[in-house]
Design an enzyme around this catalytic site. Structure first.
Site, PDB file in Angstrom:
ATOM      1  N   CYS A  84      -5.147   6.067  -3.523  1.00 42.58           N
ATOM      2  CA  CYS A  84      -4.431   4.795  -3.563  1.00 42.58           C
ATOM      3  C   CYS A  84      -3.059   5.081  -4.157  1.00 42.58           C
ATOM      4  O   CYS A  84      -2.960   5.454  -5.333  1.00 42.58           O
ATOM      5  CB  CYS A  84      -5.189   3.762  -4.397  1.00 42.58           C
ATOM      6  SG  CYS A  84      -4.313   2.183  -4.579  1.00 42.58           S
ATOM      7  N   CYS A 136       0.868  -1.176   0.000  1.00 43.97           N
ATOM      8  CA  CYS A 136       0.000   0.000   0.000  1.00 43.97           C
ATOM      9  C   CYS A 136       0.905   1.227   0.000  1.00 43.97           C
ATOM     10  O   CYS A 136       1.585   1.501   0.994  1.00 43.97           O
ATOM     11  CB  CYS A 136      -0.910   0.005   1.227  1.00 43.97           C
ATOM     12  SG  CYS A 136      -1.948   1.479   1.355  1.00 43.97           S
TER      13      CYS A 136
END
Length: 311
Positions: free
Chosen positions: A247, A95
């Protein structure tokens, strides 16, 4: 259900942080004493019954992370491991926004010292990552990007079809790996991007083996501003989470896809990606192996601290 799962973690300190609106519950576990179940992670991340977050990050020594002892032996500088989970409790490889929040958390906890311009390494399920503190946040070297369905992508620049909720027609897409899977769709204008319903996961065919994050992107017109930076706008449905405000690896994948589609005109290395939660930078930089690394940059901050209460 959620009260019971959280009760098992009573007394555990936590922090809440975000990076361009992508938010996380962060826990320090220097002695590797916390064994979080998927149900506990989902309870922590629940926005009604828990603390709330797009994901959960546990800071644990790499040498004490089961299955990653060899990674620690080979990379002794990567003392801390980012144990990242999606909000539904599922495990994710990487991530990009989470890495920045993780670095900020380690500094705030006094677990590392890092001045502007200095770098350090962490372990992750996507390998070793280098993080550099910059004046307005953190820059993360996420390593090379790649094509998931390389043979098909090379032939026609698309390799899959994506159908968002409420659409009758599927859209062409390109599947990119940033250590985790992404499927990128280009849209012709911002109105279509704003009108997308990303409450449910878009249909993707073929879908990468472990699922995929789906990015919808609109290139700026003109694509490259006077400063030489390419500008794109993006929304994303994250695997195991839903739509998020940002993101990081998705921003990199979106830039990589647009860059791949535009490769016949110019090789663009500097990108600014606008997401609902702000703007992140993406840079493609040549590495010593003859390939190129992907550098994600942007802010991160902690917004709250607390202790998980008893039932």
């Amino acid at each position: 259900m959620y009260s019971t799962e959280l009760g098992q973690l009573a007394g555990q300190p936590f922090a809440k942080g975000h990076a361009t609106g992508n938010d996380f519950v962060l826990i320090a576990d220097p002695n590797a004493e916390i064994d979080l179940s998927a149900q506990q992670v989902a309870a922590l991340c629940h926005r009604r019954f828990g603390i709330g977050g797009d994901g959960m990050i546990r800071a644990v020594p790499t040498s004490k992370m089961p299955g990653y002892e060899q990674l620690a032996d080979q990379n002794p500088d990567a003392y801390w491991f980012m144990d990242y989970r999606n909000s539904d409790g599922s495990i994710a490889e990487m991530c990009g926004n989470g890495v920045r929040a993780f670095a900020h958390f380690l500094i705030a906890e006094g677990l590392i010292e890092l001045l502007v311009g200095q770098s350090f390494y962490i372990g992750s399920r996507a390998g070793i990552k280098m993080i550099t503190r910059i004046a307005d946040g953190y820059a993360v070297n996420l390593g090379p990007w790649g094509l998931i369905f390389e043979d098909k992508a090379e032939a026609d620049s698309i390799d899959s079809l994506v159908k968002p909720r409420g659409w009758d027609q599927a859209l062409p897409a390109l599947s990119i790996t940033m250590g985790n899977p992404h499927t990128v769709v280009a849209l012709p204008d911002g109105g279509m991007l704003d009108a997308l319903d990303l409450f449910e996961e878009p249909e993707v065919a073929p879908k990468p083996e472990h699922g995929t994050n789906v990015e919808f992107v609109v290139p700026n017109e003109p694509l490259i501003e006077e400063d030489g930076v390419a500008q794109i706008k993006m929304r994303v449905h994250e695997r195991g989470v839903g739509e998020t405000l940002s993101c990081g690896t998705g921003a990199c994948a979106a830039a990589a896809a647009v860059r791949y589609w535009a490769r016949g005109t110019a090789l663009i290395n500097q990108w600014a990606v606008t997401v609902p939660g702000g703007v992140v930078g993406v840079e493609f930089r040549a590495n010593e192996a003859g390939g190129e690394d992907t550098i994600l940059s942007g802010p991160a901050e902690l917004v709250a601290r607390g202790v998980i209460g008893a039932k």
